[in-house]
Design a protein around this motif. Structure first.
Motif, mmCIF file in Angstrom:
data_model
loop_
_atom_site.group_PDB
_atom_site.id
_atom_site.type_symbol
_atom_site.label_atom_id
_atom_site.label_comp_id
_atom_site.label_asym_id
_atom_site.label_seq_id
_atom_site.Cartn_x
_atom_site.Cartn_y
_atom_site.Cartn_z
ATOM 1 N N ASP A 1 -8.688 1.223 5.650
ATOM 2 C CA ASP A 1 -7.385 1.875 5.831
ATOM 3 C C ASP A 1 -7.425 2.820 7.026
ATOM 4 O O ASP A 1 -8.168 3.803 7.020
ATOM 5 C CB ASP A 1 -7.040 2.645 4.540
ATOM 6 C CG ASP A 1 -5.662 3.270 4.561
ATOM 7 O OD1 ASP A 1 -4.930 3.110 5.552
ATOM 8 O OD2 ASP A 1 -5.312 3.937 3.557
ATOM 9 N N HIS B 1 0.861 -1.191 0.000
ATOM 10 C CA HIS B 1 0.000 0.000 0.000
ATOM 11 C C HIS B 1 0.894 1.237 0.000
ATOM 12 O O HIS B 1 1.749 1.416 0.860
ATOM 13 C CB HIS B 1 -0.923 -0.018 1.222
ATOM 14 C CG HIS B 1 -1.928 1.088 1.233
ATOM 15 N ND1 HIS B 1 -3.060 1.080 0.460
ATOM 16 C CD2 HIS B 1 -1.965 2.257 1.921
ATOM 17 C CE1 HIS B 1 -3.764 2.170 0.675
ATOM 18 N NE2 HIS B 1 -3.110 2.920 1.549
ATOM 19 N N MET C 1 -3.658 10.743 -2.247
ATOM 20 C CA MET C 1 -4.260 11.808 -1.442
ATOM 21 C C MET C 1 -3.707 13.108 -2.006
ATOM 22 O O MET C 1 -2.909 13.804 -1.369
ATOM 23 C CB MET C 1 -3.904 11.611 0.036
ATOM 24 C CG MET C 1 -4.634 10.432 0.664
ATOM 25 S SD MET C 1 -3.857 9.799 2.163
ATOM 26 C CE MET C 1 -2.711 8.629 1.444
ATOM 27 N N HIS D 1 -2.513 4.791 -3.206
ATOM 28 C CA HIS D 1 -3.590 5.561 -2.578
ATOM 29 C C HIS D 1 -3.242 7.035 -2.737
ATOM 30 O O HIS D 1 -2.394 7.568 -2.013
ATOM 31 C CB HIS D 1 -3.701 5.148 -1.097
ATOM 32 C CG HIS D 1 -4.689 5.948 -0.317
ATOM 33 N ND1 HIS D 1 -4.773 5.876 1.068
ATOM 34 C CD2 HIS D 1 -5.643 6.832 -0.702
ATOM 35 C CE1 HIS D 1 -5.729 6.694 1.480
ATOM 36 N NE2 HIS D 1 -6.269 7.290 0.438
ATOM 37 N N ASP E 1 1.106 5.218 -0.023
ATOM 38 C CA ASP E 1 0.361 6.433 0.333
ATOM 39 C C ASP E 1 1.012 7.688 -0.238
ATOM 40 O O ASP E 1 2.115 8.061 0.151
ATOM 41 C CB ASP E 1 0.277 6.560 1.857
ATOM 42 C CG ASP E 1 -0.726 5.582 2.436
ATOM 43 O OD1 ASP E 1 -1.878 5.557 1.971
ATOM 44 O OD2 ASP E 1 -0.350 4.821 3.353
HETATM 45 ZN ZN ZN Z 1 -3.631 4.673 2.596
#
Ligand code: ZN
Ligand code: DX5
Length: 221
Positions: free
Chosen positions: A178, A35, A71, A69, A37
């Motif tokens: 998450d 994962h 953001m 992921h 980020d």
């Molecule tokens: Zn995440």
């Protein structure tokens, strides 16, 4: 239908000075996804890693799925860069894209699977017209931006609602959770409907990654 469980360690809590080694260890310990980020100090108040690091992990020899992921805001500009850098799945927050349907299309055209991410206060109505185009739905059980926060219990109810929507759709959509996932709450989270589990501090905060991943899989059952 619920799919086989996947543990996706968030490298946000890894030792970045030896990231390749950290990712190798956590995959050798039984985790299936990485994962990844990505924070931009604009959509969320923190700044992390970009496509260069994703590409470096691929060059290092990582073959496991990389679950990006995002953001970041805006979303679309960076999607092809991550696809080129070796991302497998790319998830984004609907509040960060002016055209959610277009962004999903762009992710698919770039050759990746697509996920939509819901903050604790984001309504599920964003799913109304795009559920049939998604490969993954990611529910945040913390407010995005930092590792090591506590699980927000209302995520359990949201998981149950999304599980029902996915089952009713009859499609193979992964339901990912998450934030604040630990050995002692992952069983309850799985029961609520999640099949894909992001965990950062709970894994990288321990010496023995294999023991944590095994304990998590045991608790899921
Ligand atoms: Zn995440
Ligand atoms: C938070 C990130 C998470 C975070 C999870 O914005 O999306 O992936 O790293 O960390 P833990 O498992 O420590 O809550």
């Amino acid at each position: 239908m619920k799919q086989t469980p996947i543990i996706a360690p968030s490298i946000l809590s890894a030792n970045f000075a030896k990231l390749g080694e950290e990712v190798d260890s956590v995959l050798a310990a039984g985790a299936q996804w990485v994962h990844f980020d990505v924070m931009d100090n604009h959509y969320v108040p923190n700044l992390t890693i970009g496509p260069l690091i994703c590409e470096a992990l691929r060059k290092h020899g990582v073959t496991a799925p990389i679950d990006v992921h995002l953001m970041v805001k805006p979303v679309d500009r960076i999607v092809p860069d991550f696809a080129k850098a070796g991302a497998t799945n790319i998830s984004f927050h609907p509040e960060a894209s002016e055209h959610v349907d277009r962004t999903i299309g762009l992710i698919h055209e770039s050759g990746c699977t697509a996920g939509l991410v819901f903050n604790p206060a984001t309504p599920l109505s964003y799913l109304d017209y795009v559920l049939d185009k998604l490969d993954l739905i990611l529910l945040m059980s913390v407010n995005p931006g930092f590792g090591g926060q506590s699980f927000i219990p209302s995520a359990l109810d949201k998981l149950r609602q999304v599980r029902e929507l996915i089952d009713r759709s009859g499609r193979n959509i992964r339901l990912e959770i998450d934030g604040g996932v630990k050995v002692d709450n992952i069983g309850e989270i799985a029961k609520a409907g999640a099949d894909t589990f992001v965990a950062g501090s709970a894994i990288f905060g321990q010496k023995d990654y294999r023991a944590v991943v095994a304990a998590m899989l045991r608790a899921i059952g």
